[in-house]
Design a protein around this motif. Structure first.
Motif, PDB file in Angstrom:
ATOM      1  N   ALA A  15       0.694  -1.169  -0.591  1.00 28.10           N
ATOM      2  CA  ALA A  15      -0.050   0.279  -0.170  1.00 28.10           C
ATOM      3  C   ALA A  15       0.780   1.222   0.399  1.00 28.10           C
ATOM      4  O   ALA A  15       0.626   2.317  -0.668  1.00 28.10           O
ATOM      5  CB  ALA A  15      -1.244   0.049   1.302  1.00 28.10           C
ATOM      6  N   ALA A  55      -3.525  -2.415  -1.796  1.00 27.16           N
ATOM      7  CA  ALA A  55      -3.494  -3.389  -0.462  1.00 27.16           C
ATOM      8  C   ALA A  55      -4.430  -4.165  -0.980  1.00 27.16           C
ATOM      9  O   ALA A  55      -4.978  -5.550  -0.312  1.00 27.16           O
ATOM     10  CB  ALA A  55      -4.294  -2.350   0.037  1.00 27.16           C
ATOM     11  N   SER A 101      -1.572  -4.093   5.538  1.00 29.33           N
ATOM     12  CA  SER A 101      -2.057  -2.955   4.025  1.00 29.33           C
ATOM     13  C   SER A 101      -3.194  -2.548   3.896  1.00 29.33           C
ATOM     14  O   SER A 101      -2.595  -1.292   3.376  1.00 29.33           O
ATOM     15  CB  SER A 101      -1.651  -4.135   2.887  1.00 29.33           C
ATOM     16  N   GLY A 136      -3.259   1.627   3.621  1.00 25.69           N
ATOM     17  CA  GLY A 136      -4.326   2.203   2.313  1.00 25.69           C
ATOM     18  C   GLY A 136      -5.212   2.843   2.618  1.00 25.69           C
ATOM     19  O   GLY A 136      -5.216   3.436   2.140  1.00 25.69           O
TER      20      GLY A 136
END
Length: 269
Positions: free
Chosen positions: A52, A167, A199, A203
């Motif tokens: 991300a 992500a 992640s 994100g």
């Protein structure tokens, strides 16, 4: 004085996130990423927790390029096309290649084996070409519309969509079994649940923050659209080929990014 026969020094723990980010950038872009002696490359599956963040950097760079082209007084459509071209060069069109192969395989094959065979074929078919044209047209339209917002908002929006869409790739690889035992997704390794959650949270936080400067709930709406697209792709991949592949993960990135951009722009008007 040490020579080349000396064993490499063990990297310190503070450098581990740096190593993970470099590995993520090396995989997601075509940039020549230099590794210094003090940074030991980590397994790709481990570095996926920073996909991300790597996606945010990629998106932000695209935003800077688009803004710079706009300041040169180029026609909006030309600036959008050149910015997209730069993005394809930066990433090696790795995700777009996956989208084309996925469209050819899932739509052109009649059996699981045939679909996987088509997806492995490097040649592009009618479905793949059509999917690429539609995706690039959608991106060009979105980049063109970015001229309606302030430059820093455009950069932030592209950073957010670049982050959360990647992500979703990590989520796809963690929550969906691999359809092959010898494909790119399988060889890359399966990220851990913690890596996937990290992640997604990273994100997601950036997306909510970016959306706040456009419309307070636009970031949440954009994430909801991305999650829906990912869920639909997961269901289709599981039913048609028995799981995810590297190509399908690439398609997820492209489709979720476009869906998020469309959602952001819908909240502007």
């Amino acid at each position: 004085m040490s020579d080349i026969s000396d064993p490499p020094q063990t990297p310190s723990k503070p450098l581990r996130p740096v190593s993970e980010l470099l590995v993520a950038l090396q995989f997601l872009t075509r940039l020549p990423i230099p590794f210094v002696r003090t940074v030991d490359p980590v397994p790709l599956a481990q570095s996926m927790r920073l996909f991300a963040l790597a996606g945010a950097l990629i998106g932000a760079v695209n935003g800077v390029v688009l803004t710079a082209l706009s300041y040169l007084q180029l026609p909006d459509v030309m600036a959008a096309a050149l910015a997209i071209g730069f993005g394809l060069f930066l990433t090696g069109a790795i995700h777009e290649d996956g989208l084309a192969d996925t469209a050819d395989g899932l739509l052109g094959g009649k059996t699981r084996e045939r679909r996987l065979e088509i997806m492995r074929d490097s040649r592009i078919g009618t479905y793949g070409a059509s999917a690429l044209i539609l995706a690039i047209l959608c991106k060009a339209s979105a980049y063109h519309t970015l001229g309606e917002v302030k430059p820093w908002q455009a950069i932030l929006m592209l950073a957010a969509t670049g982050a959360f869409s990647r992500a979703m790739v990590v989520d796809m690889m963690w929550a969906t079994r691999s359809a092959r035992s010898d494909g790119l997704a399988s060889m890359a390794g399966r990220p851990s649940r913690a890596a996937a959650l990290f992640s997604i949270v990273t994100g997601g936080a950036l997306t909510v923050w970016a959306g706040w400067f456009i419309n307070p709930i636009s970031g949440v709406e954009a994430m909801a659209v991305a999650l829906l697209i990912t869920a639909l792709m997961r269901r289709a991949a599981t039913r048609l080929v028995g799981g995810q592949t590297g190509d399908i993960c690439g398609a997820v990135q492209v489709l979720t990014e476009i869906g998020m951009l469309a959602t952001f722009f819908a909240s502007i008007h």
